[in-house]
Design a protein around this motif. Sequence first.
Motif, mmCIF file in Angstrom:
data_model
loop_
_atom_site.group_PDB
_atom_site.id
_atom_site.type_symbol
_atom_site.label_atom_id
_atom_site.label_comp_id
_atom_site.label_asym_id
_atom_site.label_seq_id
_atom_site.Cartn_x
_atom_site.Cartn_y
_atom_site.Cartn_z
ATOM 1 N N PRO A 52 0.792 -1.235 0.000
ATOM 2 C CA PRO A 52 0.000 0.000 0.000
ATOM 3 C C PRO A 52 0.825 1.287 0.000
ATOM 4 C CG PRO A 52 0.017 -0.949 2.196
ATOM 5 C CD PRO A 52 0.738 -1.922 1.288
ATOM 6 N N GLU A 53 2.150 1.191 0.082
ATOM 7 C CA GLU A 53 2.989 2.383 0.099
ATOM 8 C C GLU A 53 3.432 2.773 -1.309
ATOM 9 O OE1 GLU A 53 4.187 -0.147 3.746
ATOM 10 O OE2 GLU A 53 3.962 -0.499 1.621
ATOM 11 N N LEU A 54 3.769 4.054 -1.474
ATOM 12 C CA LEU A 54 4.527 4.503 -2.639
ATOM 13 C C LEU A 54 5.960 4.050 -2.408
ATOM 14 C CD1 LEU A 54 3.085 8.053 -2.520
ATOM 15 C CD2 LEU A 54 3.075 6.719 -4.624
ATOM 16 N N GLU A 55 6.690 3.748 -3.482
ATOM 17 C CA GLU A 55 8.076 3.294 -3.329
ATOM 18 C C GLU A 55 8.949 3.928 -4.402
ATOM 19 O OE1 GLU A 55 10.725 -0.820 -3.265
ATOM 20 O OE2 GLU A 55 8.556 -0.951 -3.396
ATOM 21 N N LEU A 56 9.952 4.680 -3.963
ATOM 22 C CA LEU A 56 10.930 5.273 -4.866
ATOM 23 C C LEU A 56 12.197 4.451 -4.787
ATOM 24 C CD1 LEU A 56 11.852 7.547 -6.770
ATOM 25 C CD2 LEU A 56 12.648 8.768 -4.720
ATOM 26 N N SER A 57 12.644 3.926 -5.920
ATOM 27 C CA SER A 57 13.810 3.042 -5.965
ATOM 28 C C SER A 57 14.879 3.613 -6.881
ATOM 29 C CB SER A 57 13.401 1.656 -6.472
ATOM 30 O OG SER A 57 12.451 1.083 -5.608
ATOM 31 N N ILE A 58 16.136 3.509 -6.440
ATOM 32 C CA ILE A 58 17.281 3.956 -7.222
ATOM 33 C C ILE A 58 18.186 2.759 -7.450
ATOM 34 C CG2 ILE A 58 19.293 5.485 -7.277
ATOM 35 C CD1 ILE A 58 17.696 7.258 -5.238
ATOM 36 N N VAL A 59 18.550 2.519 -8.703
ATOM 37 C CA VAL A 59 19.456 1.425 -9.029
ATOM 38 C C VAL A 59 20.869 1.873 -8.681
ATOM 39 C CG1 VAL A 59 20.349 -0.067 -10.856
ATOM 40 C CG2 VAL A 59 17.912 0.556 -10.838
ATOM 41 N N VAL A 60 21.435 1.248 -7.659
ATOM 42 C CA VAL A 60 22.765 1.605 -7.166
ATOM 43 C C VAL A 60 23.842 0.961 -8.027
ATOM 44 C CG1 VAL A 60 24.326 1.424 -5.182
ATOM 45 C CG2 VAL A 60 21.892 1.879 -4.817
ATOM 46 N N SER A 61 23.678 -0.318 -8.352
ATOM 47 C CA SER A 61 24.637 -0.988 -9.241
ATOM 48 C C SER A 61 23.899 -2.048 -10.049
ATOM 49 C CB SER A 61 25.798 -1.608 -8.455
ATOM 50 O OG SER A 61 25.348 -2.641 -7.628
ATOM 51 N N GLY A 62 24.321 -2.160 -11.296
ATOM 52 C CA GLY A 62 23.694 -3.108 -12.204
ATOM 53 C C GLY A 62 22.651 -2.442 -13.087
ATOM 54 N N ASP A 63 21.908 -3.251 -13.805
ATOM 55 C CA ASP A 63 20.839 -2.790 -14.685
ATOM 56 C C ASP A 63 19.601 -3.611 -14.391
ATOM 57 O OD1 ASP A 63 22.291 -0.831 -16.207
ATOM 58 O OD2 ASP A 63 23.268 -2.480 -17.263
ATOM 59 N N ALA A 64 18.473 -2.928 -14.213
ATOM 60 C CA ALA A 64 17.221 -3.591 -13.875
ATOM 61 C C ALA A 64 16.232 -3.472 -15.026
ATOM 62 C CB ALA A 64 16.618 -2.956 -12.622
ATOM 63 N N ALA A 65 15.232 -4.309 -14.981
ATOM 64 C CA ALA A 65 14.037 -4.166 -15.801
ATOM 65 C C ALA A 65 12.885 -4.421 -14.843
ATOM 66 C CB ALA A 65 14.033 -5.154 -16.957
ATOM 67 N N VAL A 66 11.914 -3.516 -14.827
ATOM 68 C CA VAL A 66 10.823 -3.588 -13.866
ATOM 69 C C VAL A 66 9.513 -3.795 -14.605
ATOM 70 C CG1 VAL A 66 9.659 -2.403 -11.973
ATOM 71 C CG2 VAL A 66 12.107 -2.020 -12.362
ATOM 72 N N SER A 67 8.817 -4.838 -14.223
ATOM 73 C CA SER A 67 7.508 -5.139 -14.800
ATOM 74 C C SER A 67 6.446 -4.771 -13.770
ATOM 75 C CB SER A 67 7.417 -6.626 -15.146
ATOM 76 O OG SER A 67 6.146 -6.930 -15.650
ATOM 77 N N ASP A 69 2.308 -4.758 -12.934
ATOM 78 C CA ASP A 69 0.980 -5.291 -13.251
ATOM 79 C C ASP A 69 0.988 -6.157 -14.509
ATOM 80 O OD1 ASP A 69 -0.166 -4.135 -10.985
ATOM 81 O OD2 ASP A 69 -0.646 -2.275 -12.036
ATOM 82 N N GLY A 70 2.056 -6.936 -14.688
ATOM 83 C CA GLY A 70 2.151 -7.879 -15.793
ATOM 84 C C GLY A 70 2.550 -7.280 -17.132
ATOM 85 N N ALA A 71 2.812 -5.970 -17.195
ATOM 86 C CA ALA A 71 3.214 -5.323 -18.450
ATOM 87 C C ALA A 71 4.648 -5.703 -18.801
ATOM 88 C CB ALA A 71 3.095 -3.809 -18.319
ATOM 89 N N GLU A 72 5.038 -5.408 -20.027
ATOM 90 C CA GLU A 72 6.415 -5.641 -20.457
ATOM 91 C C GLU A 72 7.375 -4.875 -19.550
ATOM 92 O OE1 GLU A 72 7.856 -7.575 -22.920
ATOM 93 O OE2 GLU A 72 5.843 -8.462 -22.918
ATOM 94 N N PRO A 73 8.516 -5.469 -19.209
ATOM 95 C CA PRO A 73 9.470 -4.790 -18.327
ATOM 96 C C PRO A 73 10.039 -3.514 -18.951
ATOM 97 C CG PRO A 73 9.964 -7.131 -18.484
ATOM 98 C CD PRO A 73 8.919 -6.840 -19.521
ATOM 99 N N VAL A 74 10.251 -2.516 -18.101
ATOM 100 C CA VAL A 74 10.855 -1.242 -18.482
ATOM 101 C C VAL A 74 12.291 -1.238 -17.960
ATOM 102 C CG1 VAL A 74 10.771 1.257 -18.158
ATOM 103 C CG2 VAL A 74 8.642 -0.048 -18.436
ATOM 104 N N GLU A 75 13.234 -0.892 -18.824
ATOM 105 C CA GLU A 75 14.646 -0.870 -18.453
ATOM 106 C C GLU A 75 14.934 0.305 -17.516
ATOM 107 O OE1 GLU A 75 16.772 -3.320 -19.488
ATOM 108 O OE2 GLU A 75 15.063 -4.220 -20.520
ATOM 109 N N VAL A 76 15.696 0.037 -16.462
ATOM 110 C CA VAL A 76 16.131 1.069 -15.523
ATOM 111 C C VAL A 76 17.625 0.835 -15.288
ATOM 112 C CG1 VAL A 76 15.770 2.165 -13.291
ATOM 113 C CG2 VAL A 76 13.849 0.999 -14.412
ATOM 114 N N ARG A 77 18.424 1.764 -15.746
ATOM 115 C CA ARG A 77 19.881 1.621 -15.706
ATOM 116 C C ARG A 77 20.461 2.091 -14.379
ATOM 117 N NH1 ARG A 77 20.421 -1.709 -19.688
ATOM 118 N NH2 ARG A 77 19.652 -0.969 -21.661
ATOM 119 N N GLN A 78 21.703 1.700 -14.130
ATOM 120 C CA GLN A 78 22.430 2.141 -12.942
ATOM 121 C C GLN A 78 22.370 3.657 -12.829
ATOM 122 O OE1 GLN A 78 26.192 0.226 -12.266
ATOM 123 N NE2 GLN A 78 27.063 2.088 -11.387
ATOM 124 N N GLY A 79 22.027 4.163 -11.642
ATOM 125 C CA GLY A 79 21.930 5.593 -11.406
ATOM 126 C C GLY A 79 20.553 6.167 -11.667
#
Length: 116
Positions: A52-67, A69-79
């Motif tokens: 139930p919370e809002l969540e702000l996330s920062i990629v500290v190291s590596g490269d993420a992809a975040v999906s 509600d089942g949608a295609e993952p969105v790329e989120v790079r380091q920083g």
Amino acid sequence: MRTYQLSDGPNEPVGDVDVFRWDGYERAGAMPFRAMWYRVPAGGVSPADQHPELELSIVVSGDAAVSVDGAEPVEVRQGDAFLLEAGERHVVHNRRPDQPLVVFSAYWFEKENEHG
């Protein structure tokens, strides 16, 4: 000033993901949010999460992809950062096959009437 080190926090694994919540750090309770680091193993995926919370996330190291509600993952790079709305079901993928993904997240409950 205080410093906080990832290695000092208690590890509360969730599946294969290491979760280091800030609850035990000095003065963490005085902050207007809660926080954590989490580490997704090389090539790994976090378990699906929804809260139930809002969540702000920062990629500290590596490269993420975040999906969300089942949608295609969105790329989120380091920083870079991503903001999850309350109730969004999300999965975080580690795009690097050779190193863990480390993410810092701050989360809080949205204030009532903030948009009105």
